[in-house]
Design an enzyme around this catalytic site. Sequence first.
Site, PDB file in Angstrom:
ATOM      1  N   SER A 139     -29.244  34.754 -17.997  1.00  0.00           N
ATOM      2  CA  SER A 139     -28.053  33.941 -17.767  1.00  0.00           C
ATOM      3  C   SER A 139     -27.392  34.236 -16.430  1.00  0.00           C
ATOM      4  CB  SER A 139     -27.032  34.203 -18.886  1.00  0.00           C
ATOM      5  OG  SER A 139     -26.692  35.571 -18.930  1.00  0.00           O
ATOM      6  N   GLN A 141     -24.304  35.406 -14.900  1.00  0.00           N
ATOM      7  CA  GLN A 141     -23.386  36.318 -15.571  1.00  0.00           C
ATOM      8  C   GLN A 141     -22.687  37.220 -14.574  1.00  0.00           C
ATOM      9  OE1 GLN A 141     -25.958  40.019 -17.040  1.00  0.00           O
ATOM     10  NE2 GLN A 141     -26.958  38.088 -17.651  1.00  0.00           N
ATOM     11  N   HIS A 143     -20.282  41.251 -14.864  1.00  0.00           N
ATOM     12  CA  HIS A 143     -19.802  42.316 -15.730  1.00  0.00           C
ATOM     13  C   HIS A 143     -18.372  42.682 -15.320  1.00  0.00           C
ATOM     14  CE1 HIS A 143     -23.917  42.477 -16.952  1.00  0.00           C
ATOM     15  NE2 HIS A 143     -24.318  42.857 -15.757  1.00  0.00           N
ATOM     16  N   LYS A 166     -19.509  47.931 -16.131  1.00  0.00           N
ATOM     17  CA  LYS A 166     -20.965  47.975 -16.131  1.00  0.00           C
ATOM     18  C   LYS A 166     -21.533  47.694 -14.740  1.00  0.00           C
ATOM     19  CE  LYS A 166     -25.002  45.976 -18.473  1.00  0.00           C
ATOM     20  NZ  LYS A 166     -25.508  44.806 -19.215  1.00  0.00           N
ATOM     21  N   GLU A 168     -24.315  48.068 -12.015  1.00  0.00           N
ATOM     22  CA  GLU A 168     -25.734  48.266 -12.311  1.00  0.00           C
ATOM     23  C   GLU A 168     -26.583  48.162 -11.050  1.00  0.00           C
ATOM     24  OE1 GLU A 168     -26.257  45.171 -15.236  1.00  0.00           O
ATOM     25  OE2 GLU A 168     -26.917  43.715 -13.756  1.00  0.00           O
ATOM     26  N   HIS A 306     -24.585  37.031 -10.938  1.00  0.00           N
ATOM     27  CA  HIS A 306     -26.011  37.253 -10.711  1.00  0.00           C
ATOM     28  C   HIS A 306     -26.809  36.698 -11.882  1.00  0.00           C
ATOM     29  CE1 HIS A 306     -24.581  40.736 -13.012  1.00  0.00           C
ATOM     30  NE2 HIS A 306     -25.798  40.816 -13.526  1.00  0.00           N
ATOM     31  N   ARG A 325     -20.975  35.377 -19.619  1.00  0.00           N
ATOM     32  CA  ARG A 325     -22.001  34.396 -19.252  1.00  0.00           C
ATOM     33  C   ARG A 325     -21.407  33.005 -19.060  1.00  0.00           C
ATOM     34  NH1 ARG A 325     -23.859  37.362 -23.603  1.00  0.00           N
ATOM     35  NH2 ARG A 325     -25.630  38.746 -23.174  1.00  0.00           N
TER      36      ARG A 325
END
Length: 452
Positions: A139, A141, A143, A166, A168, A306, A325
């Site tokens: 998706s 999305q 965070h 989150k 990453e 992203h 999302r």
Amino acid sequence: MGAEVPGIVKLKCSVKNYDWGKVGKESAVARLCAKNTGEETDGDEPYAEFWMGTHDSGPSYVSVSVEANGGYANGGLESEDGHGCKRKCCNLVSLKDWIEQNPSVLGIRNEMESVLLEFSSKNFAPQLIMVLSVAKALSIQAHPDKDLAAILHKQQPGVYKDGNHKPEMALALTEFEALCGFVGLEELKTVVHSVPEIIEVVGSSCAEQVLHVNEEDGETKLKEVLQSLFTKLMSVSKAVISEVISKLISRLNLKREVRELTDKEELVLRLDKQYPGDVGVLAAFLFNYVKLNPGEALYLGANEPHAYLHGECVECMATSDNVVRAGLTPKNRDVQTLCSMLTYKQGFPEILPGVPSNPYTVKYLPPFDEFEVDRCNLPQETSTIFPAVPGPSLFVVMTGEGKLRTAFSEMLIAEGDVLFAPANTQIAMETISGMDIYRAGVNSRFLEKSDA
């Protein structure tokens, strides 16, 4: 005297069978799962994510001996003799519970205070590491940052399952494709000029704002214009977007007959086959199309849009599963939250090539406290040392086999093995046939800052 620190333990890990995962033996996740758990995999099932860490959505487990008094014995998994999990004296205990029983594994600065107090107070490893096998797009999305994560978790705990942020990083195992961040201003203007379907959705007034804004107008104005464009696009009704995307696909197929399509146009056609009529198909024009080579990494901060598209990677993140999302997904969408939370930064993202630590190991240091990643490729008949660090580490053996030694123990390791190493543990590894290992640990900069 402080409590005795247990040694390295092997983990049994969790797998996710999301429909975007690669199927059966094509999936690195399936291969790791079979080796790690000893269970057969389904050749027709998608294997998307292999989770290593303490998060409740995909916990890892330690096989521990149960002492006569019912407590946990110090030490780890007895895998070499083939009896570890089959003996009645062994239990599978979640890594989170094991850390609660052995809090010293997170690192001690002095007799009373953990160097990772923020993490140890919640009994979890600060990082979550995964292997992803991506066959079709995930998706669109983002965070949330810590403040927003706390709010969302309180408001919708069934959707946003924890209150942590989150950040990453994706480290490519194969060629890896992703959409990441918004394109720069000049490219955005080109998109508005050349993709009439966007103007049809957002209106000519919004499009004119994009075409007439300049860098000199300042960051606040640029963000305002981009946010308006993106929010109008993502908020359009399904009926309208379905009709517009149908026109877009027809136009691109006609263009293909007279010229070679751009990479982004080819991607849009591919996305429409995966998610027909989805608003994310059109939104893809607004994002940077990133292609990583094996060994390159991409990091993603809070509130940055992203979507992973294809390939396999090692992904490391703070211990959270919060995802907002808004496209390219059958899952729950929260368009209003996503559009309001984004930073709306523009420009191509930084690609991390990694910095060599020794002849066989490359270190990836993103700008986040919770984690760093080492990629170690040991050729035949070689050895290396992972120096002791003040925080805990997670290791995964991606290929090959070898031997691991610490000051007090030795064990055989092979493809699919996942290990939790306590803080302040120096580890030597050697191999006869060759071995690829990934290590995730607390970011060295954070540990240096804690010691200052």
